[in-house]
Design an enzyme around this catalytic site. Sequence first.
Site, PDB file in Angstrom:
ATOM      1  N   LYS A 171       0.833  -1.216   0.000  1.00 52.04           N
ATOM      2  CA  LYS A 171       0.000   0.000   0.000  1.00 52.04           C
ATOM      3  C   LYS A 171       0.863   1.260   0.000  1.00 52.04           C
ATOM      4  CE  LYS A 171      -1.697   1.548   4.008  1.00 52.04           C
ATOM      5  NZ  LYS A 171      -1.370   2.959   4.297  1.00 52.04           N
ATOM      6  N   ASN A 172       1.851   1.303   0.875  1.00 53.96           N
ATOM      7  CA  ASN A 172       2.604   2.550   1.018  1.00 53.96           C
ATOM      8  C   ASN A 172       3.505   2.839  -0.182  1.00 53.96           C
ATOM      9  OD1 ASN A 172       1.321   3.046   3.386  1.00 53.96           O
ATOM     10  ND2 ASN A 172       3.020   2.439   4.707  1.00 53.96           N
ATOM     11  N   ARG A 224      -8.655  -0.029   5.195  1.00 54.18           N
ATOM     12  CA  ARG A 224      -7.798   0.973   4.549  1.00 54.18           C
ATOM     13  C   ARG A 224      -6.525   0.324   4.002  1.00 54.18           C
ATOM     14  NH1 ARG A 224      -5.914   5.457   8.343  1.00 54.18           N
ATOM     15  NH2 ARG A 224      -4.478   5.450   6.590  1.00 54.18           N
ATOM     16  N   CYS A 272      -3.406  12.976  13.190  1.00 53.32           N
ATOM     17  CA  CYS A 272      -3.911  11.651  12.847  1.00 53.32           C
ATOM     18  C   CYS A 272      -4.037  10.857  14.133  1.00 53.32           C
ATOM     19  CB  CYS A 272      -2.926  11.003  11.891  1.00 53.32           C
ATOM     20  SG  CYS A 272      -3.301   9.309  11.561  1.00 53.32           S
ATOM     21  N   ARG A 274       1.473  14.326  13.319  1.00 54.82           N
ATOM     22  CA  ARG A 274       2.295  13.963  12.154  1.00 54.82           C
ATOM     23  C   ARG A 274       2.539  15.241  11.371  1.00 54.82           C
ATOM     24  NH1 ARG A 274      -0.345   8.380  10.015  1.00 54.82           N
ATOM     25  NH2 ARG A 274       1.594   8.198   8.859  1.00 54.82           N
ATOM     26  N   ILE A 284       8.708   6.250  16.911  1.00 51.18           N
ATOM     27  CA  ILE A 284       8.360   7.018  15.704  1.00 51.18           C
ATOM     28  C   ILE A 284       7.154   7.935  15.944  1.00 51.18           C
ATOM     29  CG2 ILE A 284       7.801   6.892  13.232  1.00 51.18           C
ATOM     30  CD1 ILE A 284      10.466   5.531  13.754  1.00 51.18           C
ATOM     31  N   ILE A 322       4.505  18.108   8.816  1.00 52.41           N
ATOM     32  CA  ILE A 322       4.756  18.159   7.371  1.00 52.41           C
ATOM     33  C   ILE A 322       5.874  19.168   7.069  1.00 52.41           C
ATOM     34  CG2 ILE A 322       2.909  19.880   6.914  1.00 52.41           C
ATOM     35  CD1 ILE A 322       2.297  18.111   4.418  1.00 52.41           C
ATOM     36  N   ASP A 323       6.512  19.656   8.162  1.00 48.42           N
ATOM     37  CA  ASP A 323       7.532  20.706   8.012  1.00 48.42           C
ATOM     38  C   ASP A 323       8.693  20.297   7.089  1.00 48.42           C
ATOM     39  OD1 ASP A 323       7.882  18.919  10.277  1.00 48.42           O
ATOM     40  OD2 ASP A 323       9.727  20.002  10.696  1.00 48.42           O
ATOM     41  N   ARG A 380      -3.990  10.768   4.410  1.00 48.42           N
ATOM     42  CA  ARG A 380      -2.948  11.766   4.524  1.00 48.42           C
ATOM     43  C   ARG A 380      -1.996  11.730   3.326  1.00 48.42           C
ATOM     44  NH1 ARG A 380       0.415  14.337   8.536  1.00 48.42           N
ATOM     45  NH2 ARG A 380       2.524  13.794   7.965  1.00 48.42           N
ATOM     46  N   ASP A 431       4.713   0.181  12.075  1.00 47.49           N
ATOM     47  CA  ASP A 431       3.443  -0.383  11.603  1.00 47.49           C
ATOM     48  C   ASP A 431       3.249  -1.840  12.026  1.00 47.49           C
ATOM     49  OD1 ASP A 431       2.873   2.030  10.472  1.00 47.49           O
ATOM     50  OD2 ASP A 431       3.092   1.397   8.391  1.00 47.49           O
TER      51      ASP A 431
HETATM   52  C1  UD1 Z   1       4.837   6.481   6.581  1.00 47.47           C
HETATM   53  C2  UD1 Z   1       3.852   5.346   6.401  1.00 47.47           C
HETATM   54  C3  UD1 Z   1       3.308   4.884   7.749  1.00 47.47           C
HETATM   55  C4  UD1 Z   1       4.465   4.532   8.671  1.00 47.47           C
HETATM   56  C5  UD1 Z   1       5.481   5.663   8.725  1.00 47.47           C
HETATM   57  C6  UD1 Z   1       6.742   5.298   9.504  1.00 47.47           C
HETATM   58  C7  UD1 Z   1       2.914   5.881   4.262  1.00 47.47           C
HETATM   59  C8  UD1 Z   1       1.723   6.341   3.505  1.00 47.47           C
HETATM   60  N1  UD1 Z   1       2.762   5.837   5.575  1.00 47.47           N
HETATM   61  O1  UD1 Z   1       4.119   7.556   7.168  1.00 47.47           O
HETATM   62  O2  UD1 Z   1       2.478   3.754   7.526  1.00 47.47           O
HETATM   63  O3  UD1 Z   1       3.960   4.310   9.960  1.00 47.47           O
HETATM   64  O4  UD1 Z   1       5.898   6.038   7.402  1.00 47.47           O
HETATM   65  O5  UD1 Z   1       7.341   4.179   8.925  1.00 47.47           O
HETATM   66  O6  UD1 Z   1       3.928   5.496   3.704  1.00 47.47           O
HETATM   67  N2  UD1 Z   1       8.013  14.012  10.673  1.00 47.47           N
HETATM   68  C9  UD1 Z   1       8.362  15.315  10.945  1.00 47.47           C
HETATM   69  N3  UD1 Z   1       8.220  16.242   9.937  1.00 47.47           N
HETATM   70  C10 UD1 Z   1       7.758  15.914   8.701  1.00 47.47           C
HETATM   71  C11 UD1 Z   1       7.409  14.564   8.430  1.00 47.47           C
HETATM   72  C12 UD1 Z   1       7.559  13.622   9.440  1.00 47.47           C
HETATM   73  O7  UD1 Z   1       8.784  15.645  12.035  1.00 47.47           O
HETATM   74  O8  UD1 Z   1       7.639  16.796   7.831  1.00 47.47           O
HETATM   75  C13 UD1 Z   1       8.158  12.987  11.734  1.00 47.47           C
HETATM   76  C14 UD1 Z   1       6.808  12.343  12.103  1.00 47.47           C
HETATM   77  O9  UD1 Z   1       6.107  13.123  13.037  1.00 47.47           O
HETATM   78  C15 UD1 Z   1       7.250  11.000  12.665  1.00 47.47           C
HETATM   79  C16 UD1 Z   1       8.513  10.689  11.844  1.00 47.47           C
HETATM   80  O10 UD1 Z   1       8.915  11.908  11.239  1.00 47.47           O
HETATM   81  O11 UD1 Z   1       7.616  11.141  14.019  1.00 47.47           O
HETATM   82  C17 UD1 Z   1       8.325   9.640  10.785  1.00 47.47           C
HETATM   83  O12 UD1 Z   1       7.212  10.008   9.969  1.00 47.47           O
HETATM   84  P1  UD1 Z   1       7.147   9.647   8.420  1.00 47.47           P
HETATM   85  O13 UD1 Z   1       8.206   8.648   8.089  1.00 47.47           O
HETATM   86  O14 UD1 Z   1       7.109  10.923   7.639  1.00 47.47           O
HETATM   87  O15 UD1 Z   1       5.746   8.947   8.322  1.00 47.47           O
HETATM   88  P2  UD1 Z   1       4.718   9.023   7.142  1.00 47.47           P
HETATM   89  O16 UD1 Z   1       5.446   9.203   5.840  1.00 47.47           O
HETATM   90  O17 UD1 Z   1       3.633   9.964   7.488  1.00 47.47           O
END
Ligand code: UD1
Length: 430
Positions: free
Chosen positions: A22-23, A397, A117, A122, A327, A124-125, A93, A305
């Site tokens: 999926k991811n 999902r 979430c 989570r 995480i 997005i910075d 997301r 996960d």
């Molecule tokens: C993806 C996976 C999710 C999995 C996660 C960690 C998808 C669609 N989802 O989520 O299933 O649980 O990886 O393996 O692939 N962070 C920041 N700033 C950012 C982005 C992330 O600080 O801009 C932090 C997050 O809060 C978190 C960490 O980085 O603590 C890891 O998040 P991230 O790897 O980005 O997870 P997703 O891509 O959302």
Amino acid sequence: MEQYAIKGGNPLVGEVEIGGAKNAALGVLAAAIMTDDTVIVDNLPDVRDINVLMNAMESIGVVINRTDRHTVKINGSMIHGFVIEDEFIKKIRASYYLLGALLGKYKHGEVALPGGCNIGSRKIDLHIKGFKALGAEVKIEHGLIIAKAEKLKGAHIYLDTVSVGATINIMLAAVLAEGKTVIENAAKEPHVVDVANFLNSMGANIKGAGTDVVRITGVPRLHATEYSIIPDQIEAGTFMLAAAITKGDVTVKNVIPKHLESTSAKLIEMGCQIEESDDAVRVVASRRLESTQVKTLPYPGFPTDMQPQISVALALAQGTSIVTESIFDNRFKYVDELAKMGSDIKVEGNTAIIAGVKHFTSANLTAPDLRAGAALVLACLTAEGFSTVEDIKYIERGYEDFHIKLQGLGAQIDKVESDKDLQKFKFKVG
Ligand code: UD1
């Protein structure tokens, strides 16, 4: 309302075929809009998140033809809008991958700001930092992240936290940019590699995906391709845990065993036997599991996960285990549900102290999120008597035909819609 009805108590035995990841598919689908040629994507899982992303793509003019359950033809030449509405982002997301793809292709993308979430905050910075480094102007207005650029220029980007989402989104924005981009401290997950391989098959020039430095040299255009998505390591891991938890013997087929190494290693520590072949892993659990320590980490560490699934197994193991979630900050919400079955788990901050109990009792549970929902189903499969799991929309999902695949391994589980269906199920399984 749809729920799973489960009569637990028997070991799961047999073979199960794992679907596409999926991811990985979420990143690949977004990337597919970056050419005007038609792209064919195969081994796509038929799960809700994927279908929502395709709806989001259709909402801006992408033409999608599903040629069979797991294959789509995608054409992004008729895109007429750059705004991905809130209704899609709320449901999934990862619609934000369309921001990187639109910015990369048209130098303009707008998506609704993803909210918190249910597994924790989570951010997005890092995505935004990457887009800005490539020369985009990024602002947040009226709940939308708006990214625009005159032109995008390669840059050196260091990610402060290892992020799957930011690595993929920056890759998408950079493939058509002028010059070289370097992403340092990049995520190494198999799905990052899969998206990079897909983009390369469309003519992109990405090197180093799967290491922590990804190097992208911009190309002027991308072209048609045919691509098959890698197997889903989390679906595979979930069935491996299903075998362990029910003291069963399950062969998960159509997998890449290397992607499952951290799960296999933990299962061996817990007393399971693991047999690997080229594209399958067999898990045999013949006695009560033993306790161990688990810490979730970015790949190749133990995946967050898989944390709920292994915690459920440890809740039945001999001795006390410690599970540290490093995480996400709110990923133990299923613990209260599991307590209804007699588990003994204390959560302190990001750590769960799990005192193993001999067995669970049946209960009526509610899935709090996707992976925790699947973990609760596994818990119910061990409990004598009838259990139910509600809110299975979360499980759907990310798992295709979850209950049907479990049935194939001998589980007594069905999807029911009403009390009448539930009574019928009870009557059927006795
Ligand atoms: C993806 C996976 C999710 C999995 C996660 C960690 C998808 C669609 N989802 O989520 O299933 O649980 O990886 O393996 O692939 N962070 C920041 N700033 C950012 C982005 C992330 O600080 O801009 C932090 C997050 O809060 C978190 C960490 O980085 O603590 C890891 O998040 P991230 O790897 O980005 O997870 P997703 O891509 O959302």
